[in-house]
Design a protein around this motif. Structure first.
Motif, PDB file in Angstrom:
ATOM      1  N   THR A 433       0.836  -1.208   0.000  1.00 33.45           N
ATOM      2  CA  THR A 433       0.000   0.000   0.000  1.00 33.45           C
ATOM      3  C   THR A 433       0.866   1.251   0.000  1.00 33.45           C
ATOM      4  O   THR A 433       0.640   2.188  -0.791  1.00 33.45           O
ATOM      5  CB  THR A 433      -0.936  -0.005   1.221  1.00 33.45           C
ATOM      6  OG1 THR A 433      -1.822  -1.138   1.131  1.00 33.45           O
ATOM      7  CG2 THR A 433      -1.763   1.269   1.299  1.00 33.45           C
ATOM      8  N   ILE A 434       1.876   1.310   0.864  1.00 35.94           N
ATOM      9  CA  ILE A 434       2.763   2.479   0.924  1.00 35.94           C
ATOM     10  C   ILE A 434       3.567   2.607  -0.356  1.00 35.94           C
ATOM     11  O   ILE A 434       3.771   3.712  -0.888  1.00 35.94           O
ATOM     12  CB  ILE A 434       3.693   2.378   2.148  1.00 35.94           C
ATOM     13  CG1 ILE A 434       2.871   2.377   3.450  1.00 35.94           C
ATOM     14  CG2 ILE A 434       4.695   3.522   2.148  1.00 35.94           C
ATOM     15  CD1 ILE A 434       2.056   3.622   3.659  1.00 35.94           C
ATOM     16  N   THR A 435       4.033   1.472  -0.890  1.00 35.07           N
ATOM     17  CA  THR A 435       4.794   1.510  -2.153  1.00 35.07           C
ATOM     18  C   THR A 435       3.946   2.094  -3.276  1.00 35.07           C
ATOM     19  O   THR A 435       4.416   2.917  -4.073  1.00 35.07           O
ATOM     20  CB  THR A 435       5.261   0.092  -2.517  1.00 35.07           C
ATOM     21  OG1 THR A 435       6.080  -0.419  -1.465  1.00 35.07           O
ATOM     22  CG2 THR A 435       6.053   0.105  -3.821  1.00 35.07           C
ATOM     23  N   ASN A 436       2.680   1.670  -3.347  1.00 36.20           N
ATOM     24  CA  ASN A 436       1.784   2.216  -4.374  1.00 36.20           C
ATOM     25  C   ASN A 436       1.634   3.721  -4.222  1.00 36.20           C
ATOM     26  O   ASN A 436       1.600   4.473  -5.217  1.00 36.20           O
ATOM     27  CB  ASN A 436       0.413   1.553  -4.289  1.00 36.20           C
ATOM     28  CG  ASN A 436       0.444   0.094  -4.696  1.00 36.20           C
ATOM     29  OD1 ASN A 436       1.377  -0.351  -5.374  1.00 36.20           O
ATOM     30  ND2 ASN A 436      -0.582  -0.666  -4.296  1.00 36.20           N
ATOM     31  N   ALA A 437       1.512   4.192  -2.999  1.00 42.65           N
ATOM     32  CA  ALA A 437       1.333   5.625  -2.758  1.00 42.65           C
ATOM     33  C   ALA A 437       2.572   6.409  -3.183  1.00 42.65           C
ATOM     34  O   ALA A 437       2.471   7.500  -3.769  1.00 42.65           O
ATOM     35  CB  ALA A 437       1.022   5.872  -1.283  1.00 42.65           C
ATOM     36  N   ILE A 438       3.771   5.865  -2.879  1.00 42.92           N
ATOM     37  CA  ILE A 438       5.018   6.551  -3.262  1.00 42.92           C
ATOM     38  C   ILE A 438       5.127   6.631  -4.785  1.00 42.92           C
ATOM     39  O   ILE A 438       5.463   7.685  -5.350  1.00 42.92           O
ATOM     40  CB  ILE A 438       6.226   5.825  -2.652  1.00 42.92           C
ATOM     41  CG1 ILE A 438       6.202   5.971  -1.109  1.00 42.92           C
ATOM     42  CG2 ILE A 438       7.528   6.373  -3.221  1.00 42.92           C
ATOM     43  CD1 ILE A 438       7.265   5.157  -0.406  1.00 42.92           C
ATOM     44  N   ARG A 439       4.861   5.503  -5.458  1.00 41.58           N
ATOM     45  CA  ARG A 439       4.951   5.488  -6.924  1.00 41.58           C
ATOM     46  C   ARG A 439       3.969   6.490  -7.543  1.00 41.58           C
ATOM     47  O   ARG A 439       4.299   7.218  -8.492  1.00 41.58           O
ATOM     48  CB  ARG A 439       4.650   4.083  -7.440  1.00 41.58           C
ATOM     49  CG  ARG A 439       5.790   3.081  -7.190  1.00 41.58           C
ATOM     50  CD  ARG A 439       5.362   1.683  -7.600  1.00 41.58           C
ATOM     51  NE  ARG A 439       6.471   0.734  -7.423  1.00 41.58           N
ATOM     52  CZ  ARG A 439       6.335  -0.592  -7.516  1.00 41.58           C
ATOM     53  NH1 ARG A 439       5.124  -1.119  -7.752  1.00 41.58           N
ATOM     54  NH2 ARG A 439       7.383  -1.375  -7.366  1.00 41.58           N
ATOM     55  N   ARG A 440       2.760   6.551  -6.995  1.00 38.25           N
ATOM     56  CA  ARG A 440       1.779   7.473  -7.547  1.00 38.25           C
ATOM     57  C   ARG A 440       2.200   8.911  -7.323  1.00 38.25           C
ATOM     58  O   ARG A 440       2.036   9.780  -8.203  1.00 38.25           O
ATOM     59  CB  ARG A 440       0.404   7.219  -6.905  1.00 38.25           C
ATOM     60  CG  ARG A 440      -0.689   8.146  -7.415  1.00 38.25           C
ATOM     61  CD  ARG A 440      -2.008   7.860  -6.733  1.00 38.25           C
ATOM     62  NE  ARG A 440      -1.884   7.785  -5.291  1.00 38.25           N
ATOM     63  CZ  ARG A 440      -1.738   8.859  -4.506  1.00 38.25           C
ATOM     64  NH1 ARG A 440      -1.687  10.077  -5.032  1.00 38.25           N
ATOM     65  NH2 ARG A 440      -1.634   8.707  -3.198  1.00 38.25           N
TER      66      ARG A 440
END
Length: 667
Positions: A433-440
């Motif tokens: 979830t955090i990785t997705n947020a950083i990438r976005r």
């Protein structure tokens, strides 16, 4: 000059500390629940806890013990000779100084000297009689005369101190004007109380009296009733003091009282006051007595104060006894407790009162339709959580496990994750979830170093396998041997722990609690927890299995799980007409009926575990054969390990085919 006024800080003395943390009910609730499971009513269980107290909390019994010790100390320390001894010392001083003066006075007529010496020499042995005989003696020595006058002054202050605390000190060195003021106060007091006795007094009468004489009443009464209460308690204590003396002491003091301030009028006024108070407050203890055996003499005023202390101690003992159904900790006079035992005792009693109030106001005890108190569902949940943690510690062998709210509620994790969908209650995959947020954030031209905001599309949850739901029956033996052998409370603790596990971690499962003695019956957790032990013979496992089969048939899509806790072979079975047949030793028809019903449960695919309590060889053989018939298991735990054993077998049924671990159930 300071611009800010100085502040002084100290202990808060305005009642309970308003900043004190809420009282911790953990220990009290556990103790109350334990006693309830042992057969006490919730109200009786709470009373027992208040009596015993906790690990770091004084209970009522300990406070009552301190009250009794204080009482014994007062009686063992003092005696009632104080006033007589003081009078005797003054009398001896007066006589000695008079003899010296007679010996020195060369100008005195020899006949007159001889007569005076004879008077002094032949004084009665009784102190009171000697004092009365010297009332008209013409003292030649000014020192002797002063000592004798001190006797009259002492007696006056003592008899007043009996009725008005502190008067002995207040009137020391009093003038004739001071004594006249006291006489006027007594006259006004008797007039006020006489009007009150005849019910013709007014509030203005009381206000006028207090305006003139209020300095003599440190109790600061707010009305005439409070004034009468204070005076009557003191007067009754003075009466008990006189009755606690030996007949000789009492006779001496009665004679000496005539010399108080050298005025018969004083004793007449006090007599009228006592008579009025006794009529207004006949319920006071006017006839009691105590036995003093100490070495420290007390005067009349101090002795009356001690008698008041003893009466207050007796009242506190009654209050701490909590012997009536309507008794509450609010009945305890905390101010009196602090006076007699110190502030620490009042703090202990105040804490007990807070525990009692919190148990009621916090919803842990509820009043049933029959008017009796019961453990509330909230209390049951809290207790079940505690018992489940105990079982978890026994199973894991480790302490301090972190609680996970959703552990065990979903299926087994597969290691994969998927995007969150509306309605999902699966655990989040935090890393993804955090990785997705950083990438976005980076894709949108933002700087992750300055912060990341989560969006719904970022959230991923862990994938889980579907878990089979279970229909669970806990069959518990409630024959009297369970209570007689100390297995009653462990059985109830086990049921509570399992109930809490199913209702909080495995909400899709269905749990049925069934007790079996002479008959079997289904019970909710509250009924089982408060079930008393009956002296009834019979272990009707057959009836229990019948009810279990009925429950399994109601939930055909669920995996049936049967958990049987017993400490005896079947000695009863249900007849076609619904009656229970009992036989010891077990009758073949009882064994046959029980086995037939077990076979039906086995054919339904139930996973069965038998928990054998005790070392009876016959029970061991029977249980082993029963388990083999349905490919079940036998566990023989100690009573204290029963909860962990049952919880462990329930989890084993869910995770059959692999070992269950800490991640599967965290408490």
């Amino acid at each position: 000059m300071s611009l800010h006024p100085r502040s002084r800080y100290g202990r808060y003395r305005g009642g309970p500390d308003p900043l004190a943390p809420p009282v911790d009910l953990t220990e009290a609730l556990d103790a109350v629940a334990e006693d309830v499971m042992a057969g006490y009513s919730p109200r009786r269980a709470l009373q027992e806890y208040l009596r015993r107290g906790g690990l770091d909390q004084e209970g009522l019994d300990e406070l009552a013990g301190r009250i009794q010790q204080r009482r014994q100390d007062l009686l063992g320390k003092h005696n009632l000779n104080g006033t007589l001894n003081e009078v005797k010392k003054l009398l001896d001083t007066a006589v000695l100084e008079e003899r010296k003066q007679l010996a020195r006075d060369a100008m005195m007529n020899n006949t007159d000297r001889a007569f005076r010496e004879m008077q002094i020499q032949n004084l009665p042995q009784s102190t009171a009689a000697a004092v009365n005989e010297l009332a008209s003696y013409d003292w030649q020595s000014s020192t002797a005369r002063e000592a004798y006058e001190k006797i009259k002054d002492l007696l006056g202050r003592e008899v007043l101190d009996q009725r008005f605390a502190g008067m002995k000190q207040a009137l020391e060195g009093a003038t004739d004007q001071d004594r006249a003021a006291i006489s006027a106060m007594l006259a006004d007091l008797n007039e006020l109380l006489d009007k009150h006795r005849r019910q013709v007094d007014t509030a203005a009468d009381f206000a006028e009296f207090m305006a003139k004489h209020g300095e003599h009443f440190p109790e600061n009464p707010r009305n005439v009733e409070e004034l009468v209460d204070a005076l009557a308690k003191r007067a009754a204590a003075a009466q008990r003091l006189m009755q606690s003396m030996t007949p000789e002491q009492r006779a001496e003091l009665m004679q000496l009282s005539a010399q108080a301030f050298g005025s018969q009028d004083l004793m007449a006024q006090l007599g009228q006051l006592d008579e009025t108070l006794q009529a207004l407050r006949p319920g006071e203890d006017w006839n009691g007595s105590e036995r003093f055996e100490g070495q420290e003499g007390m005067g009349l005023g101090d002795g009356t104060g001690v008698l008041q202390d003893l009466a207050e101690l007796d009242q506190l003992a009654d209050q701490l006894g909590q012997d009536f159904d309507s008794s509450h900790m609010d009945d305890v006079d905390l101010d009196a407790l602090a006076r007699q035992l110190g502030e620490d005792a009042a703090v202990s009693a105040r804490t007990l009162a807070a525990i009692e109030k919190a148990m009621h106001d916090g919803g842990y005890l509820t009043k049933g339709a029959d008017g009796d108190f019961r453990l509330s569902p909230q209390a049951m949940r809290r207790l079940g959580r505690s018992l489940l943690r105990d079982a978890a510690k026994q199973l894991s062998g480790r302490q301090g496990r972190r609680e996970t709210r959703e552990a065990g509620a979903a299926g087994d994790q597969t290691g994969s994750s998927r995007p969150w969908e509306f309605g999902d209650n699966a655990p989040w995959d935090v890393t993804r979830t955090i990785t997705n947020a950083i990438r976005r954030t980076i894709a949108d031209g933002g700087d992750p170093g300055r912060g990341v905001r989560l969006a719904v599309d970022d959230i991923e949850v862990t994938e889980t396998e579907e878990r089979t739901q279970a229909a669970v029956v806990l069959l518990v033996d409630v024959s009297f041997s369970m209570a007689a052998e100390g297995r009653w409370v462990p059985m109830k603790r086990t049921a509570l722990a399992l109930h809490h596990l199913v209702s909080t971690r495995f909400r899709g499962d269905k749990l049925q609690l069934i007790t079996f003695g002479r008959y079997a019956q289904t019970m909710d957790i509250g009924g089982l927890t408060s079930l008393p032990a009956f002296r009834e013979q019979g272990t009707n496992l057959h009836h229990g299995l019948l009810l279990a089969s009925r429950f399994f048939r109601k939930h055909p899509a669920m995996q049936p799980v049967l958990l049987v806790v017993t400490d005896g072979e079947p000695t009863a079975h249900l007849l076609p007409d619904g009656e229970s047949m009992f036989s010891w030793p077990p009758h073949p028809s009882t064994i046959r009926a029980t086995v037939d019903e077990l076979d039906r449960v086995g054919r339904a695919g139930a996973q069965a575990t038998f928990f054998r309590l005790g070392d009876d060889p016959g029970l061991e053989r029977f249980i082993q054969r029963m388990a083999r018939r349905v490919d079940g298991r036998v566990v023989a735990p100690e009573a204290g390990e029963l909860g962990a054993a049952v919880v462990g077998e329930y989890l084993r049924a869910h995770f059959r085919g692999r070992a269950y671990g800490d991640s599967d159930w965290a408490f």
